[in-house]
Design a protein around this motif. Sequence first.
Motif, mmCIF file in Angstrom:
data_model
loop_
_atom_site.group_PDB
_atom_site.id
_atom_site.type_symbol
_atom_site.label_atom_id
_atom_site.label_comp_id
_atom_site.label_asym_id
_atom_site.label_seq_id
_atom_site.Cartn_x
_atom_site.Cartn_y
_atom_site.Cartn_z
ATOM 1 N N ASN A 147 0.849 -1.196 0.000
ATOM 2 C CA ASN A 147 0.000 0.000 0.000
ATOM 3 C C ASN A 147 0.882 1.242 0.000
ATOM 4 N N PRO A 148 0.318 2.425 -0.226
ATOM 5 C CA PRO A 148 1.144 3.622 -0.344
ATOM 6 C C PRO A 148 1.413 4.353 0.966
ATOM 7 N N ALA A 149 1.161 3.705 2.119
ATOM 8 C CA ALA A 149 1.241 4.457 3.368
ATOM 9 C C ALA A 149 2.152 3.854 4.427
ATOM 10 N N THR A 150 2.314 2.545 4.485
ATOM 11 C CA THR A 150 3.112 1.981 5.574
ATOM 12 C C THR A 150 4.611 2.176 5.360
ATOM 13 N N ARG A 151 5.027 2.411 4.128
ATOM 14 C CA ARG A 151 6.407 2.795 3.831
ATOM 15 C C ARG A 151 6.374 4.041 2.951
ATOM 16 N N THR A 152 7.393 4.883 3.056
ATOM 17 C CA THR A 152 7.463 5.987 2.112
ATOM 18 C C THR A 152 7.728 5.431 0.718
ATOM 19 N N TRP A 153 7.321 6.180 -0.294
ATOM 20 C CA TRP A 153 7.352 5.655 -1.658
ATOM 21 C C TRP A 153 8.768 5.364 -2.133
ATOM 22 N N GLU A 154 9.728 6.199 -1.729
ATOM 23 C CA GLU A 154 11.101 5.947 -2.176
ATOM 24 C C GLU A 154 11.672 4.696 -1.510
ATOM 25 N N THR A 163 9.836 1.976 -0.667
ATOM 26 C CA THR A 163 9.228 0.871 -1.405
ATOM 27 C C THR A 163 9.931 0.676 -2.747
ATOM 28 N N ALA A 164 10.154 1.775 -3.470
ATOM 29 C CA ALA A 164 10.818 1.676 -4.770
ATOM 30 C C ALA A 164 12.231 1.127 -4.632
ATOM 31 N N SER A 165 12.948 1.551 -3.598
ATOM 32 C CA SER A 165 14.315 1.089 -3.402
ATOM 33 C C SER A 165 14.364 -0.397 -3.065
ATOM 34 N N LEU A 166 13.392 -0.873 -2.297
ATOM 35 C CA LEU A 166 13.328 -2.305 -1.987
ATOM 36 C C LEU A 166 13.201 -3.131 -3.257
ATOM 37 N N PHE A 167 12.266 -2.745 -4.113
ATOM 38 C CA PHE A 167 12.086 -3.474 -5.372
ATOM 39 C C PHE A 167 13.315 -3.348 -6.267
ATOM 40 N N ALA A 168 13.829 -2.135 -6.400
ATOM 41 C CA ALA A 168 14.956 -1.908 -7.293
ATOM 42 C C ALA A 168 16.199 -2.674 -6.831
ATOM 43 N N THR A 169 16.400 -2.763 -5.530
ATOM 44 C CA THR A 169 17.546 -3.501 -5.004
ATOM 45 C C THR A 169 17.420 -4.991 -5.308
ATOM 46 N N LEU A 170 16.238 -5.547 -5.075
ATOM 47 C CA LEU A 170 16.022 -6.962 -5.393
ATOM 48 C C LEU A 170 16.212 -7.229 -6.881
ATOM 49 N N ASP A 222 18.080 -5.538 -8.947
ATOM 50 C CA ASP A 222 19.501 -5.429 -9.272
ATOM 51 C C ASP A 222 20.245 -6.692 -8.850
ATOM 52 N N MET A 223 19.827 -7.268 -7.725
ATOM 53 C CA MET A 223 20.488 -8.476 -7.229
ATOM 54 C C MET A 223 20.110 -9.717 -8.031
ATOM 55 N N PHE A 224 18.833 -9.799 -8.458
ATOM 56 C CA PHE A 224 18.325 -11.055 -9.005
ATOM 57 C C PHE A 224 17.754 -10.943 -10.420
ATOM 58 N N GLY A 225 17.784 -9.737 -11.004
ATOM 59 C CA GLY A 225 17.422 -9.615 -12.412
ATOM 60 C C GLY A 225 15.946 -9.465 -12.712
ATOM 61 N N ASN A 226 15.342 -8.369 -12.308
ATOM 62 C CA ASN A 226 13.950 -8.043 -12.670
ATOM 63 C C ASN A 226 12.992 -9.202 -12.400
ATOM 64 N N ARG A 227 13.017 -9.685 -11.163
ATOM 65 C CA ARG A 227 12.146 -10.806 -10.777
ATOM 66 C C ARG A 227 11.168 -10.382 -9.673
ATOM 67 N N THR A 228 10.715 -9.142 -9.737
ATOM 68 C CA THR A 228 9.724 -8.684 -8.775
ATOM 69 C C THR A 228 8.552 -8.038 -9.497
ATOM 70 N N VAL A 229 7.419 -8.004 -8.818
ATOM 71 C CA VAL A 229 6.227 -7.301 -9.283
ATOM 72 C C VAL A 229 5.621 -6.615 -8.072
ATOM 73 N N CYS A 230 5.160 -5.393 -8.262
ATOM 74 C CA CYS A 230 4.578 -4.629 -7.166
ATOM 75 C C CYS A 230 3.064 -4.717 -7.219
ATOM 76 N N GLY A 231 2.492 -5.613 -6.415
ATOM 77 C CA GLY A 231 1.057 -5.603 -6.217
ATOM 78 C C GLY A 231 0.722 -4.552 -5.167
ATOM 79 N N ILE A 232 -0.251 -3.700 -5.444
ATOM 80 C CA ILE A 232 -0.519 -2.577 -4.544
ATOM 81 C C ILE A 232 -2.008 -2.246 -4.535
#
Length: 338
Positions: free
Chosen positions: A65-72, A74-81, A83-93
């Motif tokens: 959701n857009p409130a329990t974490r700041t947006w940057e 959340t974005a950094s969590l996905f982007a880090t994963l 970068d580590m594992f090669g675009n293997r995430t999806v953001c359900g929100i």
Amino acid sequence: MDFGLVLQTDPPARLLVERMTRAEGAGFSYGWTFDSVVLWQEPFVVYSQILAQTERLIVGPMVTNPATRTWEVTASLFATLNDMFGNRTVCGIGRGDSAMRVAGRKPATLDRLSRAMHAIKELAEGREAEVDGTAMRFPWVSEGAALPIWMGAYGPRALALTGRQADGFILQLADPYLTEWMVKAVRQAAVEAGRDPAEVTICVAAPAYVTADDSPEALAHAREQCRWFGGMVGNHVADLVSHYGEHSEMVPEALTDYIKDRQGYDYRHHGRSGNPDTAFVPDAIVDRFCLIGPVEAHIEKLEHLRSLGVDQFAVYAMHDAIESTVDAYGKSVIPALA
């Protein structure tokens, strides 16, 4: 049709990772978790372990959701994963149900959700975005980074936003009539926004319980294991009734009628079989919203859903037959529909 497995991040995390590895071996291509950090463990920490121990599985929250974490963050969590594992995430929100209400907060507005989806995607893919009035960009994101944003929705305004903006639509119920109605609304909104509606991925998520036969005893047990889902969906339906009224033309009565005897909801039992707050959910709703019965019944319903444009079915496996359901899908269901 793709298949996903949805689990809660209950301890021990090791068991969840093992089940996701088992799911990949069975042919599942997505691994989803709840994201309510008061009720369960932090999912993004667990995602790193799932990704490290699988080869192809795509992971993400159903839903954040857009409130329990700041947006940057959340974005950094996905982007880090990624970068580590090669675009293997999806953001359900989505707007936030259990994650917000258990903490005494209200779900986010659709306007806030829209702005968050834009900022999270832009930042995670290496572009500049504005967060709380400040322009920012991650300088470390590699070229080619990609983060699909899939939005969970039920109501007309949320469905329209999904069609206008999201990369995918998450519908948390498997009723063919409601699926057809809501997919049509999402696609119409996409067309009106000048988008190709075929570019919006359609994901239906619901409990699936495979029984050995279709005896009354087997089906009754399966229904009791999955009845919690009608209560979870009922939280969102209650919001719709509060906003649009009991008999609004904006929302199908096939979705709203069943909550008339709903008395309340205790999130301590959220997503659990045996939830005492779901006694109001009739058998007919369990049968409509979920997939229960022998393998053949699952295949038949999934073929119907696929004909309505569903691209992925995500199995909610919060019941007493997680491994056997994963194995049955891997042996019989996925090969029939993949």
